[in-house]
Design a protein around this motif. Structure first.
Motif, PDB file in Angstrom:
ATOM      1  N   ALA A  19     -40.060  -8.710   0.384  1.00  0.00           N
ATOM      2  CA  ALA A  19     -39.498  -8.180   1.641  1.00  0.00           C
ATOM      3  C   ALA A  19     -39.970  -6.740   1.843  1.00  0.00           C
ATOM      4  O   ALA A  19     -40.376  -6.349   2.947  1.00  0.00           O
ATOM      5  CB  ALA A  19     -37.974  -8.248   1.600  1.00  0.00           C
ATOM      6  N   ASP A  20     -39.944  -5.956   0.779  1.00  0.00           N
ATOM      7  CA  ASP A  20     -40.395  -4.565   0.874  1.00  0.00           C
ATOM      8  C   ASP A  20     -41.898  -4.503   1.185  1.00  0.00           C
ATOM      9  O   ASP A  20     -42.342  -3.711   2.031  1.00  0.00           O
ATOM     10  CB  ASP A  20     -40.091  -3.827  -0.444  1.00  0.00           C
ATOM     11  CG  ASP A  20     -40.548  -2.380  -0.407  1.00  0.00           C
ATOM     12  OD1 ASP A  20     -40.349  -1.718   0.635  1.00  0.00           O
ATOM     13  OD2 ASP A  20     -41.128  -1.895  -1.405  1.00  0.00           O
ATOM     14  N   LEU A  21     -42.675  -5.368   0.544  1.00  0.00           N
ATOM     15  CA  LEU A  21     -44.122  -5.353   0.796  1.00  0.00           C
ATOM     16  C   LEU A  21     -44.434  -5.772   2.236  1.00  0.00           C
ATOM     17  O   LEU A  21     -45.327  -5.219   2.878  1.00  0.00           O
ATOM     18  CB  LEU A  21     -44.851  -6.263  -0.197  1.00  0.00           C
ATOM     19  CG  LEU A  21     -44.734  -5.893  -1.677  1.00  0.00           C
ATOM     20  CD1 LEU A  21     -45.674  -6.752  -2.516  1.00  0.00           C
ATOM     21  CD2 LEU A  21     -45.059  -4.423  -1.908  1.00  0.00           C
ATOM     22  N   GLN A  22     -43.672  -6.753   2.724  1.00  0.00           N
ATOM     23  CA  GLN A  22     -43.850  -7.214   4.115  1.00  0.00           C
ATOM     24  C   GLN A  22     -43.588  -6.057   5.087  1.00  0.00           C
ATOM     25  O   GLN A  22     -44.351  -5.817   6.029  1.00  0.00           O
ATOM     26  CB  GLN A  22     -42.849  -8.355   4.361  1.00  0.00           C
ATOM     27  CG  GLN A  22     -42.790  -8.881   5.773  1.00  0.00           C
ATOM     28  CD  GLN A  22     -43.842  -9.950   6.020  1.00  0.00           C
ATOM     29  OE1 GLN A  22     -44.012 -10.830   5.179  1.00  0.00           O
ATOM     30  NE2 GLN A  22     -44.545  -9.849   7.138  1.00  0.00           N
ATOM     31  N   ARG A  23     -42.502  -5.344   4.823  1.00  0.00           N
ATOM     32  CA  ARG A  23     -42.123  -4.211   5.680  1.00  0.00           C
ATOM     33  C   ARG A  23     -43.221  -3.136   5.637  1.00  0.00           C
ATOM     34  O   ARG A  23     -43.623  -2.583   6.658  1.00  0.00           O
ATOM     35  CB  ARG A  23     -40.789  -3.679   5.144  1.00  0.00           C
ATOM     36  CG  ARG A  23     -40.178  -2.568   5.913  1.00  0.00           C
ATOM     37  CD  ARG A  23     -38.788  -2.252   5.325  1.00  0.00           C
ATOM     38  NE  ARG A  23     -38.507  -0.855   5.534  1.00  0.00           N
ATOM     39  CZ  ARG A  23     -38.732   0.102   4.651  1.00  0.00           C
ATOM     40  NH1 ARG A  23     -39.233  -0.175   3.473  1.00  0.00           N
ATOM     41  NH2 ARG A  23     -38.461   1.353   4.938  1.00  0.00           N
TER      42      ARG A  23
END
Ligand SMILES: Cc1cc2nc3c(=O)[nH]c(=O)nc-3n(C[C@H](O)[C@H](O)[C@H](O)COP(=O)(O)OP(=O)(O)OC[C@H]3O[C@@H](n4cnc5c(N)ncnc54)[C@H](O)[C@@H]3O)c2cc1C
Length: 425
Positions: A137-141
């Motif tokens: 989720a953090d990498l996507q953001r």
């Protein structure tokens, strides 16, 4: 087990040797620089290119601080993603900073090529790896924010990331093709050598012990000498030693340690990071890993090696190595060292204004590109009097209450995390 300045891999394999001498007697220069890491050496080089006389002093040896101890990931941008930067310093200033730092790897690899710096440059990108499915989720953001400002980053799925890393322990990755790896100490010493070749006077083993203002110039005192200069750059960052007459800005120290295997046999080497990207992960107490030119795996994590918890950190790192790469289970780490990352209140670098001078500090874990760029830009601003090209507006002070306690909090957190993970696997 080991002190803060043991013989590290980077010291053992450094092929750049700037000349070494102690400042003795009186020197006058247009620009005095205190601190011989990326910021100071890059500024010295730029100032000489602009025709100024420069005197840089380093308390120990060039690259003694963060510049000689880091992971060697030459990244674009900062640790914070663009929108987080904008939220802290405003969208206009944030966009200006992100834009300037997007070019930082071009600057670093350009200097390496131009000055023929022997620092093992590899520009095959970096992988910010998801340590668990939740890390995606953090990498996507981050991917969305970076792509929105034109960065050519790519989000890799689990299968692709595992193939690139050569490990079943990653769950996806954010690939940045602009970045790469270097031998960090050799880069610092190569910048020092390039500045010397350009005519800058660089002295090591020459700590500034006192600083004062004369009528219109700075006076810097060392144990055996003195510099008189119109302009001053303080580039002591996270390794600042006390100087009479000067109060360094307060910062939080976050410790990070690393170890390296012996050169790996070709059969194993070909399976781990076959594309030679540099990696770190999305865990709160993060880890990093990369290859050096001889095929040693260099692995690191948050923590210091100068207290009772150092054995915990070491044993956790050995287990982390085996978990990531089962073929390396039981492989000893030949050298261990650690360094202090200089963090500011907002986790963003700062340029503090002095009379005819600046203090650059707090790259918050991303200093290879930013230190090189900030050094160049502050030298230009000092010598031209034009601040408009600085990557950030200047500040007049920076205070961080309870900096020591905050640093202890991070160290305790890293030690406990490694202890618990070591016990429960
Ligand atoms: C373990 C670790 C891992 C990191 N990993 C990365 C990474 O992978 N990628 C990345 O981009 N960044 C990384 N960083 C951050 C990066 O290393 C730093 O931001 C950068 O090196 C800062 O450079 P600098 O020149 O500002 O300061 P430094 O390199 O710390 O230099 C300051 C110098 O000032 C000298 N000094 C202090 N007091 C005096 C005095 N009184 N007189 C004279 N000299 C003095 C010190 O001896 C020191 O050499 C990492 C940092 C650490 C510690």
């Amino acid at each position: 087990m080991t002190s803060e300045s043991p013989s590290s891999l980077w010291q053992n394999t450094c092929r750049e040797n700037p000349s070494s001498s102690v400042l003795t007697g009186e020197v006058s220069a247009d620009l005095a620089i205190i601190g011989g890491g990326y910021t100071g050496c890059s500024a010295a080089l730029k100032a000489r290119e602009m025709g100024a006389t420069v005197c840089l002093i380093e308390a120990e040896t060039f690259g003694h601080g963060g510049s000689g101890r880091n992971v060697g990931l030459a990244n674009a941008g900062l640790w914070l993603p663009p929108e987080d930067i904008n939220a802290r310093i405003g969208p206009k200033t944030g966009a200006q900073l992100s834009q300037a730092l997007a070019m930082a790897p071009d600057l670093v690899y350009g200097l390496i090529e131009h000055h023929d710096i022997a620092c093992e440059p590899v520009r095959n990108g970096t992988l910010h790896c998801a340590h668990a499915p939740s890390g995606m989720a953090d990498l996507q953001r981050r991917a969305e924010q970076l792509q929105a400002i034109g960065a050519p980053v790519q989000l890799l799925d689990k299968a692709e990331a595992q193939a690139r890393v050569g490990s079943q322990q990653v769950h996806g990755a954010l690939f940045d093709p602009r970045a790469g790896t270097i031998q960090p100490l050799a880069y610092a010493r190569g910048l020092a050598r390039a500045a010397q070749d350009a005519g800058a006077q660089l002295y090591d083993h020459s700590p500034a012990t006192a600083l004062s203002r004369g009528k219109a110039e700075w006076l810097v005192t060392t144990p055996k000498g003195r510099i008189q200069a119109k302009h001053l750059l303080m580039a002591t960052n996270g390794y600042a030693l006390p100087i009479a007459g000067y109060q360094a800005p307060s910062i939080v120290h976050v410790n990070y340690f690393q170890g390296a295997t012996a050169p790996l046999p070709p059969a194993i080497r070909s399976q781990i990071l076959p594309g030679q990207e540099g990696c770190w992960d999305s865990a709160l107490v993060m880890s990093s890993w990369r290859m050096d030119q001889q095929g040693r795996l260099v692995i690191g994590a948050m923590g210091a090696l100068d207290h009772f918890g150092s054995k915990i950190h070491h044993s956790w790192l050995i287990r982390k190595l085996a978990a990531l790469f089962p073929a390396l289970a039981g492989t000893p780490l030949e050298s261990l060292w650690f360094g202090r990352i200089a963090m500011t209140s907002e986790h963003l670098p700062k340029i503090q204004k002095l009379t005819d001078g600046y203090v650059c500090f707090g790259y918050s874990g991303r200093g290879i590109g930013p230190g090189t760029l900030f050094g160049q830009q502050v030298a230009k601003a000092l010598l031209s009097g034009d601040e408009t090209a600085l990557p950030l507006p200047v500040c007049t002070n920076h205070s961080l209450p309870f900096a020591g306690l905050r640093g202890a909090y991070y160290e305790t957190g890293a030690t406990l995390t490694h202890l618990i993970k070591d016990r429960i696997g």
